[in-house]
Design a protein around this motif. Structure first.
Motif, mmCIF file in Angstrom:
data_model
loop_
_atom_site.group_PDB
_atom_site.id
_atom_site.type_symbol
_atom_site.label_atom_id
_atom_site.label_comp_id
_atom_site.label_asym_id
_atom_site.label_seq_id
_atom_site.Cartn_x
_atom_site.Cartn_y
_atom_site.Cartn_z
ATOM 1 N N ALA A 28 0.836 -1.205 0.000
ATOM 2 C CA ALA A 28 0.000 0.000 0.000
ATOM 3 C C ALA A 28 0.869 1.252 0.000
ATOM 4 N N LEU A 29 1.927 1.239 0.796
ATOM 5 C CA LEU A 29 2.830 2.391 0.833
ATOM 6 C C LEU A 29 3.509 2.609 -0.521
ATOM 7 N N GLU A 30 3.862 1.523 -1.184
ATOM 8 C CA GLU A 30 4.463 1.655 -2.517
ATOM 9 C C GLU A 30 3.480 2.279 -3.497
ATOM 10 N N LYS A 31 2.207 1.858 -3.443
ATOM 11 C CA LYS A 31 1.186 2.428 -4.329
ATOM 12 C C LYS A 31 1.009 3.917 -4.042
ATOM 13 N N ILE A 32 0.997 4.269 -2.771
ATOM 14 C CA ILE A 32 0.848 5.680 -2.399
ATOM 15 C C ILE A 32 2.039 6.481 -2.923
ATOM 16 N N ALA B 70 -4.555 17.036 -5.812
ATOM 17 C CA ALA B 70 -3.859 15.828 -5.367
ATOM 18 C C ALA B 70 -4.845 14.682 -5.193
ATOM 19 N N LEU B 71 -6.001 14.970 -4.612
ATOM 20 C CA LEU B 71 -7.015 13.927 -4.416
ATOM 21 C C LEU B 71 -7.515 13.382 -5.753
ATOM 22 N N TYR C 65 -7.061 9.565 -7.046
ATOM 23 C CA TYR C 65 -8.231 8.799 -7.477
ATOM 24 C C TYR C 65 -8.017 8.248 -8.881
ATOM 25 N N ASN C 66 -7.591 9.109 -9.770
ATOM 26 C CA ASN C 66 -7.371 8.681 -11.167
ATOM 27 C C ASN C 66 -6.278 7.617 -11.258
ATOM 28 N N THR C 67 -5.206 7.782 -10.477
ATOM 29 C CA THR C 67 -4.123 6.806 -10.489
ATOM 30 C C THR C 67 -4.599 5.477 -9.925
ATOM 31 N N LEU C 68 -5.374 5.539 -8.865
ATOM 32 C CA LEU C 68 -5.852 4.347 -8.184
ATOM 33 C C LEU C 68 -6.851 3.563 -9.025
ATOM 34 N N GLN D 111 -6.303 11.042 -16.912
ATOM 35 C CA GLN D 111 -6.062 12.364 -16.329
ATOM 36 C C GLN D 111 -6.747 13.421 -17.185
ATOM 37 N N PRO D 112 -7.458 14.389 -16.554
ATOM 38 C CA PRO D 112 -8.019 15.482 -17.335
ATOM 39 C C PRO D 112 -6.894 16.369 -17.864
#
Length: 181
Positions: free
Chosen positions: A116-120, A166-167, A171-174, A179-180
């Motif tokens: 999870a930390l790597e994904k973040i 950032a949020l 969200y888009n990455t997750l 990306q807009p």
């Protein structure tokens, strides 16, 4: 009416007795303890504690063998200190065992947390510096937008936009949304 001169004489006699005992035997006791302990500071502390105990005696003037008395007193203080350290060590060991049993996650949980930390980290890596910094200050440090604005030297509304951006980015990455532009 009470005769205070008798009480004053008793206090003066006790003070003289203690002063004489201290001046005659303190350096000897400190040296004796230093040889036993190998540490001048601990020896000084124990010598001090021994003389504090002498102060609490009802009749210090009745001490016949001051060095034997002080050595016995200091020896008891050494034993008390060792006993206290053993109890403290046992308590610390019990706390460590309890913390290990109650709070130590299993290896799989650690692995999941690291993933999870790597994904973040990947999500945050794609952010512009100001957005990432504002987001981390908000989420990790718990700063308000006004506090972050002062830190980043921008307005609070700009901080709000940074965090919102950032949020959206996270969200888009997750969720794999585009990306807009």
């Amino acid at each position: 009416m009470r005769d205070f001169s008798v009480a004053d004489d008793d206090v003066a006699r006790r003070r003289r007795t203690f002063t004489d005992l201290y001046s005659d035997h303190h350096s000897w006791l400190h040296g004796w303890l230093r040889k036993k302990l190998g540490c001048s500071q601990r020896a000084a502390d124990l010598a001090h504690d021994a003389f504090i105990r002498v102060l609490t005696l009802a009749e210090p003037h009745t001490i016949k063998e001051p060095r034997a008395f002080l050595a016995t007193m200091a020896g008891r203080l050494l034993i008390d200190g060792a006993r206290r350290r053993r109890i403290e060590q046992a308590y610390l060991e019990a706390l460590a065992i309890q913390a290990h049993d109650a709070g130590m996650p299993d290896p799989e949980a650690i692995h999941v947390a690291l993933e999870a930390l790597e994904k973040i980290a990947v999500m945050l890596a794609g952010l512009p510096d100001k957005n990432r910094e504002a987001f981390l200050l908000s989420r990790l440090d718990g700063l308000t937008y006004s506090e972050i604005a002062i830190e980043l030297k921008v307005s609070a509304s700009t901080v709000k936009n940074y965090v919102a951006g950032a949020l959206v980015h996270c969200y888009n990455t997750l969720y794999g949304a585009e990306q807009p532009s």
